[in-house]
Design an enzyme around this catalytic site. Structure first.
Site, mmCIF file in Angstrom:
data_model
loop_
_atom_site.group_PDB
_atom_site.id
_atom_site.type_symbol
_atom_site.label_atom_id
_atom_site.label_comp_id
_atom_site.label_asym_id
_atom_site.label_seq_id
_atom_site.Cartn_x
_atom_site.Cartn_y
_atom_site.Cartn_z
ATOM 1 N N CYS A 1 0.863 -1.181 0.000
ATOM 2 C CA CYS A 1 0.000 0.000 0.000
ATOM 3 C C CYS A 1 0.898 1.230 0.000
ATOM 4 O O CYS A 1 2.115 1.132 -0.190
ATOM 5 C CB CYS A 1 -0.954 -0.003 1.186
ATOM 6 S SG CYS A 1 -0.144 0.222 2.788
ATOM 7 N N ALA A 2 0.340 2.397 0.225
ATOM 8 C CA ALA A 2 1.125 3.629 0.137
ATOM 9 C C ALA A 2 2.086 3.781 1.308
ATOM 10 O O ALA A 2 3.260 4.117 1.120
ATOM 11 C CB ALA A 2 0.196 4.839 0.058
#
Length: 375
Positions: free
Chosen positions: A73-74
């Site tokens: 994910c980020a």
């Protein structure tokens, strides 16, 4: 089953080793399409985190049971939650420590060669963004080229090697990433060098790089010779090191050539680009090892993870060096420009010293891949 973290260093080993990996990217579709963890033998599934809040049962059929699984994910948090859900379903799963932000900032040092009369040259591979920087070491001194903003990694490496950083160079005014050159020079007392034609609007002091400038590193006969090679920017400068290596900045890459439009002057600079590639570089020895400031794809990397190739080989294989007619070259370059780098105008302003963003703002500016090449 268990959830384990995978560091950017561990992920880099899998990229360089051409390992198989199944990547479940839980960022939004547009972010995944723009930029992802790249490996030659990686498989991907992109399902936004918000689509998995009620469970992962619907995607289990798409996840292989015979490969390592990495959730991305980020920033890390969402991938941990999804990895936990997959673990509860009986899968052995990794999550990427620090997410794509950490992946973007990791630098992997790779030795690219020994120099005459002693000395070594290292390439720092920023695997997550495709940026390449360099450290030249000789007789207790070091020079850095095209530093990333994560200067602590060069400082640590220099300390471990027992060398003092004396010179810091930028081949041009960067637009795709924030240079760590000025900061590194300030922290070490090193001389900061920049091409003066790229520095007309900068707000700080620097030493001007001019054609055929010679800078000695250490007490050995390792000379750095500056070679004016405009085209990506009006001031772009290459470096000849030890008559063996050619640092090309963003003029020439392994499988592409530099774009001339990041200051809005593509039509003006495309002629300079052709002159640098087809005339200045043609006069150099084909045995020189080209060391660019970026790579566009992991397919350009060698078995050791470096991006390096003989100049003669690039004149044989690089499509940007095989266009005989100038009009065709101009068309090729100006009609095959990728989207502009994320926040490139702001990044240029930072590199000129006109704005001083906070660290988190700098990280946001650099999100995404580099886009310095003509496609």
């Amino acid at each position: 089953m268990s959830v384990k973290e995978m560091s950017s260093q561990e992920l880099t080993k899998r990229v360089v080793g051409n390992k198989e990996l199944f990547v479940l990217d839980v960022r939004n579709a547009d972010a995944f399409k723009d930029w992802k963890v790249e490996g030659k033998h990686f498989e991907y599934l992109n399902v936004p985190y918000f689509d998995l809040l009620e469970g992962v049962e619907d995607i289990l059929k798409f996840i292989p049971g015979d490969k390592e699984i990495l959730v991305v994910c980020a920033k890390e948090g969402s991938s941990i939650m999804v990895a936990d859900m997959l673990s509860e379903e009986g899968l052995d799963v990794f999550y990427l420590q620090g997410g794509m932000k950490a992946w973007s900032e990791y630098l992997e040092p790779v030795k690219v060669g020994d120099l005459n009369n002693g000395g070594e040259l290292y390439q720092f591979v920023r695997m997550g963004k495709g940026c390449l920087s360099y450290m030249l070491i000789s007789e207790g001194e070091a020079a850095i080229f095209d530093s990333a903003r994560m200067t602590e990694q060069y400082l640590k490496y220099a300390e471990e090697a027992g060398v003092v950083i004396k010179n810091v160079f930028d081949t041009h005014l960067h637009a795709d990433h924030i240079s760590g050159g000025r900061s590194l020079a300030a922290q070490t007392g090193a001389t900061y060098w920049l091409p003066p034609l790229d520095a007309e609007e900068v707000t700080f002091d620097f030493s001007p790089l001019k054609d055929k400038t010679l800078i000695k590193v250490g007490n050995s006969e390792v000379n750095i010779a500056a070679l004016y090679s405009p085209g990506h920017t009006i001031g772009s400068t290459s470096f000849l090191i030890d008559d063996a290596y050619l640092l090309t900045g963003d003029i020439l890459f392994i499988d592409s050539i530099g774009r001339p439009d990041l200051a809005g002057k593509a039509q003006d600079w495309v002629g300079d680009l052709r002159e640098s590639l087809y005339s200045r570089y043609k006069e150099l020895s084909g045995e020189l090892i080209v060391l660019p400031a970026h790579f566009m794809s992991v397919s350009e990397l060698n078995e050791d993870g470096s991006a390096a190739e003989k100049l003669a080989v690039l004149f044989e294989l690089n499509h940007g060096l095989k266009v005989a007619e100038e009009a065709e070259f101009r068309k090729l370059v100006t009609e095959n420009l990728p989207p502009q780098p994320h926040a490139y105008e702001e990044i240029r302003q930072v590199n000129m010293g006109k704005i001083q963003p906070h660290q988190e703002e700098e990280r946001e500016m650099e999100i995404g891949p580099n886009r310095c090449a003509v496609r």
